[in-house]
Scaffold this motif. Structure first.
Motif, PDB file in Angstrom:
ATOM      1  N   LYS A  21       0.954  -1.105  -0.164  1.00  0.00           N
ATOM      2  CA  LYS A  21       0.329   0.191   0.244  1.00  0.00           C
ATOM      3  C   LYS A  21       1.262   0.879   0.250  1.00  0.00           C
ATOM      4  O   LYS A  21       0.430   2.745  -0.512  1.00  0.00           O
ATOM      5  N   ILE A  22       1.572   1.635   0.889  1.00  0.00           N
ATOM      6  CA  ILE A  22       3.178   1.931   1.028  1.00  0.00           C
ATOM      7  C   ILE A  22       3.702   2.384  -0.737  1.00  0.00           C
ATOM      8  O   ILE A  22       3.828   3.597  -0.945  1.00  0.00           O
ATOM      9  N   LYS A  23       3.245   1.124  -1.428  1.00  0.00           N
ATOM     10  CA  LYS A  23       4.202   1.955  -2.566  1.00  0.00           C
ATOM     11  C   LYS A  23       3.687   2.244  -3.967  1.00  0.00           C
ATOM     12  O   LYS A  23       3.729   2.917  -4.874  1.00  0.00           O
ATOM     13  N   PHE A  24       2.466   1.290  -3.314  1.00  0.00           N
ATOM     14  CA  PHE A  24       1.360   2.552  -4.296  1.00  0.00           C
ATOM     15  C   PHE A  24       0.886   3.449  -3.951  1.00  0.00           C
ATOM     16  O   PHE A  24       0.860   3.863  -4.826  1.00  0.00           O
ATOM     17  N   PHE A  25       1.285   4.382  -3.068  1.00  0.00           N
ATOM     18  CA  PHE A  25       1.353   5.233  -3.070  1.00  0.00           C
ATOM     19  C   PHE A  25       1.881   6.691  -3.439  1.00  0.00           C
ATOM     20  O   PHE A  25       2.218   7.242  -3.649  1.00  0.00           O
ATOM     21  N   ASP A  26       2.788   5.615  -2.672  1.00  0.00           N
ATOM     22  CA  ASP A  26       4.326   6.254  -3.269  1.00  0.00           C
ATOM     23  C   ASP A  26       4.255   6.252  -5.627  1.00  0.00           C
ATOM     24  O   ASP A  26       5.327   7.343  -5.706  1.00  0.00           O
ATOM     25  N   GLU A  27       4.301   5.937  -5.809  1.00  0.00           N
ATOM     26  CA  GLU A  27       4.278   5.412  -7.130  1.00  0.00           C
ATOM     27  C   GLU A  27       3.023   5.863  -7.862  1.00  0.00           C
ATOM     28  O   GLU A  27       3.012   5.809  -9.192  1.00  0.00           O
ATOM     29  N   ASN A  28       1.917   6.388  -7.176  1.00  0.00           N
ATOM     30  CA  ASN A  28       0.286   6.590  -7.688  1.00  0.00           C
ATOM     31  C   ASN A  28      -0.517   7.259  -6.821  1.00  0.00           C
ATOM     32  O   ASN A  28      -1.713   7.015  -7.171  1.00  0.00           O
ATOM     33  N   LYS A  29       0.071   8.635  -7.149  1.00  0.00           N
ATOM     34  CA  LYS A  29      -0.315   9.901  -6.205  1.00  0.00           C
ATOM     35  C   LYS A  29      -1.223  10.281  -7.326  1.00  0.00           C
ATOM     36  O   LYS A  29      -2.097  10.289  -6.618  1.00  0.00           O
ATOM     37  N   GLU A  30      -1.628  10.037  -8.421  1.00  0.00           N
ATOM     38  CA  GLU A  30      -2.725  10.738  -8.746  1.00  0.00           C
ATOM     39  C   GLU A  30      -4.074   9.749  -8.616  1.00  0.00           C
ATOM     40  O   GLU A  30      -4.919  10.269  -8.300  1.00  0.00           O
ATOM     41  N   ALA A  31      -3.817   8.831  -7.628  1.00  0.00           N
ATOM     42  CA  ALA A  31      -4.533   7.800  -7.749  1.00  0.00           C
ATOM     43  C   ALA A  31      -6.115   8.193  -6.212  1.00  0.00           C
ATOM     44  O   ALA A  31      -6.605   7.762  -6.447  1.00  0.00           O
ATOM     45  N   PHE A  32      -4.668   8.803  -5.308  1.00  0.00           N
ATOM     46  CA  PHE A  32      -5.671   9.830  -4.800  1.00  0.00           C
ATOM     47  C   PHE A  32      -6.962  10.469  -4.823  1.00  0.00           C
ATOM     48  O   PHE A  32      -6.971  11.476  -3.503  1.00  0.00           O
ATOM     49  N   LEU A  33      -6.317  11.024  -5.962  1.00  0.00           N
ATOM     50  CA  LEU A  33      -6.859  12.464  -6.674  1.00  0.00           C
ATOM     51  C   LEU A  33      -8.107  12.707  -7.647  1.00  0.00           C
ATOM     52  O   LEU A  33      -8.009  13.544  -8.468  1.00  0.00           O
ATOM     53  N   LEU A  34      -9.034  11.209  -7.481  1.00  0.00           N
ATOM     54  CA  LEU A  34      -9.966  11.345  -9.258  1.00  0.00           C
ATOM     55  C   LEU A  34     -11.232  11.699  -8.309  1.00  0.00           C
ATOM     56  O   LEU A  34     -11.740  11.121  -9.233  1.00  0.00           O
ATOM     57  N   ASP A  35     -11.600  11.915  -6.859  1.00  0.00           N
ATOM     58  CA  ASP A  35     -12.785  11.951  -6.903  1.00  0.00           C
ATOM     59  C   ASP A  35     -13.259  13.135  -7.719  1.00  0.00           C
ATOM     60  O   ASP A  35     -12.406  13.854  -8.080  1.00  0.00           O
ATOM     61  N   GLU A  36     -14.981  13.123  -7.099  1.00  0.00           N
ATOM     62  CA  GLU A  36     -15.190  14.261  -7.943  1.00  0.00           C
ATOM     63  C   GLU A  36     -14.457  15.559  -8.071  1.00  0.00           C
ATOM     64  O   GLU A  36     -14.752  17.119  -9.122  1.00  0.00           O
ATOM     65  N   ASP A  37     -13.884  16.164  -6.748  1.00  0.00           N
ATOM     66  CA  ASP A  37     -13.942  17.218  -6.574  1.00  0.00           C
ATOM     67  C   ASP A  37     -12.540  17.443  -6.440  1.00  0.00           C
ATOM     68  O   ASP A  37     -11.775  18.230  -6.093  1.00  0.00           O
ATOM     69  N   THR A  38     -11.691  16.692  -7.125  1.00  0.00           N
ATOM     70  CA  THR A  38     -10.604  15.983  -7.724  1.00  0.00           C
ATOM     71  C   THR A  38      -9.921  17.054  -6.420  1.00  0.00           C
ATOM     72  O   THR A  38      -8.819  17.818  -6.044  1.00  0.00           O
ATOM     73  N   GLY A  39      -9.503  15.791  -5.518  1.00  0.00           N
ATOM     74  CA  GLY A  39      -8.442  16.103  -4.163  1.00  0.00           C
ATOM     75  C   GLY A  39      -9.299  16.804  -2.912  1.00  0.00           C
ATOM     76  O   GLY A  39      -8.175  16.677  -1.855  1.00  0.00           O
ATOM     77  N   GLU A  40     -10.463  17.133  -3.091  1.00  0.00           N
ATOM     78  CA  GLU A  40     -11.157  17.073  -1.763  1.00  0.00           C
ATOM     79  C   GLU A  40     -10.778  16.367  -1.151  1.00  0.00           C
ATOM     80  O   GLU A  40     -11.078  16.376   0.375  1.00  0.00           O
TER      81      GLU A  40
END
Length: 91
Positions: A21-40
């Motif tokens: 999960k940590i590696k996923f976070f480090d390699e795919n930060k964009e994945a955490f910003l895909l909500d409708e409000d872009t990063g909210e």
């Protein structure tokens, strides 16, 4: 639905260990910003994590990187329980 969401979900669903999960976070930060409000949702995760752990936002970032505990929290908050991925998990 955004192609990136499928791509990120296919990677995320295979993350079983904390280190995955940590590696996923480090390699795919964009994945955490895909909500409708872009990063909210990511911002909400950060605020909740800080509040729950009595930390300032500056304490969650060390040496220009997020602390591991937050990376794990964000994975659960934004990916597992997040709005951006709720529909894809139904398929």
């Amino acid at each position: 639905m955004n192609y990136n969401i499928y791509n990120f979900w296919n990677k995320a669903k295979n993350c079983l260990s904390d280190s995955d999960k940590i590696k996923f976070f480090d390699e795919n930060k964009e994945a955490f910003l895909l909500d409708e409000d872009t990063g909210e949702e990511f911002d909400d995760a950060l605020c909740e994590f800080c509040e729950d752990n009595n930390l300032s936002k500056d304490q969650v970032i060390k040496n220009n990187d997020w602390i591991e505990e937050f990376k794990l929290f964000a994975f659960t908050y934004c990916i597992i329980n997040g709005e951006a991925y709720k529909d894809i998990k139904k398929t």
